[in-house]
Motif scaffolding. Structure first.
Motif, PDB file in Angstrom:
ATOM      1  N   TRP A  96      35.436 -16.463 -20.885  1.00 37.92           N
ATOM      2  CA  TRP A  96      34.553 -15.907 -19.853  1.00 37.92           C
ATOM      3  C   TRP A  96      34.047 -14.525 -20.250  1.00 37.92           C
ATOM      4  O   TRP A  96      32.841 -14.265 -20.222  1.00 37.92           O
ATOM      5  CB  TRP A  96      35.272 -15.821 -18.500  1.00 37.92           C
ATOM      6  N   PHE A  97      34.951 -13.631 -20.622  1.00 37.81           N
ATOM      7  CA  PHE A  97      34.524 -12.277 -20.968  1.00 37.81           C
ATOM      8  C   PHE A  97      33.657 -12.271 -22.224  1.00 37.81           C
ATOM      9  O   PHE A  97      32.714 -11.480 -22.335  1.00 37.81           O
ATOM     10  CB  PHE A  97      35.746 -11.367 -21.149  1.00 37.81           C
ATOM     11  N   GLY A  98      33.972 -13.162 -23.177  1.00 39.98           N
ATOM     12  CA  GLY A  98      33.152 -13.241 -24.383  1.00 39.98           C
ATOM     13  C   GLY A  98      31.737 -13.672 -24.069  1.00 39.98           C
ATOM     14  O   GLY A  98      30.763 -13.106 -24.599  1.00 39.98           O
ATOM     15  N   GLY A 110      30.527  -9.476 -27.363  1.00 44.89           N
ATOM     16  CA  GLY A 110      31.270 -10.553 -26.709  1.00 44.89           C
ATOM     17  C   GLY A 110      32.633 -10.760 -27.338  1.00 44.89           C
ATOM     18  O   GLY A 110      33.622 -11.023 -26.638  1.00 44.89           O
ATOM     19  N   VAL A 111      32.713 -10.647 -28.675  1.00 45.21           N
ATOM     20  CA  VAL A 111      34.007 -10.780 -29.352  1.00 45.21           C
ATOM     21  C   VAL A 111      34.968  -9.695 -28.862  1.00 45.21           C
ATOM     22  O   VAL A 111      36.128  -9.962 -28.508  1.00 45.21           O
ATOM     23  CB  VAL A 111      33.826 -10.693 -30.881  1.00 45.21           C
ATOM     24  N   ALA A 112      34.486  -8.453 -28.822  1.00 41.45           N
ATOM     25  CA  ALA A 112      35.338  -7.341 -28.389  1.00 41.45           C
ATOM     26  C   ALA A 112      35.799  -7.515 -26.948  1.00 41.45           C
ATOM     27  O   ALA A 112      36.977  -7.316 -26.627  1.00 41.45           O
ATOM     28  CB  ALA A 112      34.583  -6.020 -28.553  1.00 41.45           C
ATOM     29  N   ALA A 273      44.844 -14.933 -28.237  1.00 42.23           N
ATOM     30  CA  ALA A 273      44.361 -16.051 -27.427  1.00 42.23           C
ATOM     31  C   ALA A 273      42.945 -15.778 -26.934  1.00 42.23           C
ATOM     32  O   ALA A 273      42.103 -16.684 -26.889  1.00 42.23           O
ATOM     33  CB  ALA A 273      45.304 -16.286 -26.254  1.00 42.23           C
ATOM     34  N   GLY A 274      42.660 -14.518 -26.554  1.00 41.59           N
ATOM     35  CA  GLY A 274      41.308 -14.171 -26.139  1.00 41.59           C
ATOM     36  C   GLY A 274      40.293 -14.393 -27.242  1.00 41.59           C
ATOM     37  O   GLY A 274      39.176 -14.864 -26.997  1.00 41.59           O
ATOM     38  N   LEU A 275      40.677 -14.085 -28.483  1.00 45.23           N
ATOM     39  CA  LEU A 275      39.782 -14.343 -29.619  1.00 45.23           C
ATOM     40  C   LEU A 275      39.542 -15.845 -29.771  1.00 45.23           C
ATOM     41  O   LEU A 275      38.425 -16.269 -30.101  1.00 45.23           O
ATOM     42  CB  LEU A 275      40.396 -13.769 -30.900  1.00 45.23           C
ATOM     43  N   PHE A 279      35.919 -17.800 -29.620  1.00 45.23           N
ATOM     44  CA  PHE A 279      35.505 -18.803 -30.605  1.00 45.23           C
ATOM     45  C   PHE A 279      34.918 -20.030 -29.905  1.00 45.23           C
ATOM     46  O   PHE A 279      33.907 -20.586 -30.346  1.00 45.23           O
ATOM     47  CB  PHE A 279      36.706 -19.203 -31.466  1.00 45.23           C
ATOM     48  N   LEU A 280      35.540 -20.442 -28.811  1.00 42.01           N
ATOM     49  CA  LEU A 280      35.034 -21.594 -28.065  1.00 42.01           C
ATOM     50  C   LEU A 280      33.653 -21.320 -27.482  1.00 42.01           C
ATOM     51  O   LEU A 280      32.788 -22.201 -27.454  1.00 42.01           O
ATOM     52  CB  LEU A 280      36.005 -21.962 -26.941  1.00 42.01           C
ATOM     53  N   ALA A 281      33.444 -20.081 -27.015  1.00 42.00           N
ATOM     54  CA  ALA A 281      32.195 -19.751 -26.339  1.00 42.00           C
ATOM     55  C   ALA A 281      31.060 -19.410 -27.296  1.00 42.00           C
ATOM     56  O   ALA A 281      29.884 -19.594 -26.949  1.00 42.00           O
ATOM     57  CB  ALA A 281      32.421 -18.581 -25.375  1.00 42.00           C
ATOM     58  N   GLU A 282      31.383 -18.916 -28.502  1.00 42.86           N
ATOM     59  CA  GLU A 282      30.321 -18.413 -29.381  1.00 42.86           C
ATOM     60  C   GLU A 282      30.190 -19.167 -30.698  1.00 42.86           C
ATOM     61  O   GLU A 282      29.178 -19.002 -31.381  1.00 42.86           O
ATOM     62  CB  GLU A 282      30.561 -16.923 -29.673  1.00 42.86           C
TER      63      GLU A 282
END
Length: 423
Positions: A96-98, A110-112, A273-275, A279-282
């Motif tokens: 979501w945040f990405g 978005g990665v950060a 895990a956030g990274l 990866f899923l989003a971008e």
């Protein structure tokens, strides 16, 4: 002589090594070559050429990365003694945040932000478990529920009115991370793979899959595996952190700040895990979508357990799950049908090993299952669609069942810790 943190880094009690001699690099390479030869033989017998194609391997790699990053996050947390069931929620926060930051300010922002979102989830889990002593499983489940609910609310608040085609369940399109292909090598591997020679073409397929149309974020994720190994097993910091998961009381007696190391490990766990969510989003797609993680946090935990809490084994487990999932998405029932024969052969080999070890019940069980799979393969031309869809999850259960007897988790994982109490 008074113990110092440096002393603790050299020899903290409880930081025991996993018993047993680890295979050397030549032995590992020989095992990999044997596995590839078996794959090649099955491909030639069944005619399922796509199981080692460049496209199949590339797809498997992309599907394995989020699982591997979630599992790597679980590894960091559990090596410090904290069970992290909340990896699924931290993946959700990363997606979501990405996507939220990525469609507004670019993919690298978005990665950060995705990493930060996962780290916030890890921080919540650390505060609840380390500082307040709440049961780790309960806290992790709460993080998963909180992440799913909060992102649903935030999506309605931000994406529904956003320009660019957003909705209550999906973000606007996010710019993708840069991709690259290794010139010359990629074309050569594709040409070799298309000749369908024994072993050589299969090896070319695997090499071609990792040098063709690869995202920069994929390279970063792959490098995090050896980096985690080096930090956790080759530095004083890593030794202290692992001592907190083996015997925190002994680590405390040698001057290690156990609370600090647990906090660092769990926040890093959430960031990794956030990274994976980013990866899923971008990379895997170009947007956030509700339910996008699809249980990959839990499968990442399964990969970590399969890998016996070691980065190399974890990467192998993530690759296995990603490969199974890619067969489902790319090839459908034909390739999964070919793998029935591969599983039958592997079970026969496992039965022979169990007979050598005089474990007759296990050997007979493996042979019976192998016979059933061989009959299934011989009597059908394609497996049902529902089984193809279930294949990644069935693989998860089988891997955990087969690897359960050789596992050795950190000794104090999940145990409550209170400074100065001796427990």
């Amino acid at each position: 002589m008074t113990a110092t943190p440096t002393t603790a880094a050299k020899a903290p009690p409880g930081a025991a090594r996993t018993p047993g001699r680890r295979p050397s690099l030549p032995v590992l390479l020989l095992a990999v070559a044997a596995a590839l030869a078996l794959f090649s033989a099955v491909r030639l017998v069944t005619g399922a050429d796509d199981i080692t194609s460049v496209g199949q391997v590339r797809s498997a790699l992309e599907l394995a990365i989020p699982i591997g990053l979630a599992g790597l996050g679980g590894l960091w947390a559990e090596r410090s003694g904290v069970i992290n069931i909340g990896l699924e929620g931290m993946l959700i926060l990363g997606t979501w945040f990405g996507a939220w930051a990525g469609y507004q300010w670019g993919p690298w922002t978005g990665v950060a932000m995705g990493i930060l979102g996962g780290a916030i989830g890890g921080l919540v889990h650390a505060v609840v478990t380390v500082s307040f002593g709440v049961n780790h499983i309960v806290s992790g489940v709460a993080v998963n529920i909180l992440a799913a609910g909060s992102t649903q609310y935030l999506s309605k608040l931000t994406f529904e009115e956003a320009p660019g085609g957003g909705s209550a369940t999906q973000s606007p399109r996010v710019g993708e991370i840069e991709r690259f292909t290794v010139p010359g090598l990629s074309d050569a591997m594709k040409a070799l793979n298309e000749k369908h020679w024994f072993f050589v073409s299969d090896l070319a397929g695997f090499v071609g899959g990792v040098v063709t149309d690869i995202s920069v974020l994929t390279v970063v994720a792959l490098l995090l595996v050896p980096a985690s190994y080096w930090i956790l097993w080759r530095t004083p910091f890593g030794l202290r952190l692992r001592s907190c998961g083996e015997n925190p009381t002994a680590a405390e007696s040698l001057g290690v700040n156990v609370y600090k190391y647990k906090y660092v490990a769990v926040v890093v766990s959430g960031a990794l895990a956030g990274l994976g969510g980013v990866f899923l989003a971008e990379v895997a797609s170009s947007y956030y979508r509700e339910g996008q993680t699809g249980g990959r946090g839990y499968i990442g935990l399964a990969a970590m357990i399969f890998g016996n809490w070691r980065p190399g084994g974890l990467a192998l487990g993530a690759g296995l799950f990603g490969y199974t999932d890619s067969l489902n998405l790319r090839s459908g029932g034909t390739s999964v049908h070919a793998l029935l024969l591969l599983l039958a052969v592997l079970l026969v080999l496992a039965a022979a090993w169990q007979l050598y070890r005089r474990k007759f019940v296990s050997a007979v069980t493996a042979l019976v299952v192998a016979a059933g799979l061989a009959f299934w393969y011989a009597s059908t031309d394609e497996v049902p669609t529902y089984f193809v869809t279930m294949a990644p999850y069935v693989t998860t259960l089988l891997v955990l069942a087969l690897s359960a007897q050789r596992l050795r988790p950190p000794r104090a994982v999940g145990d409550p810790y209170r400074r100065g109490t001796g427990k």
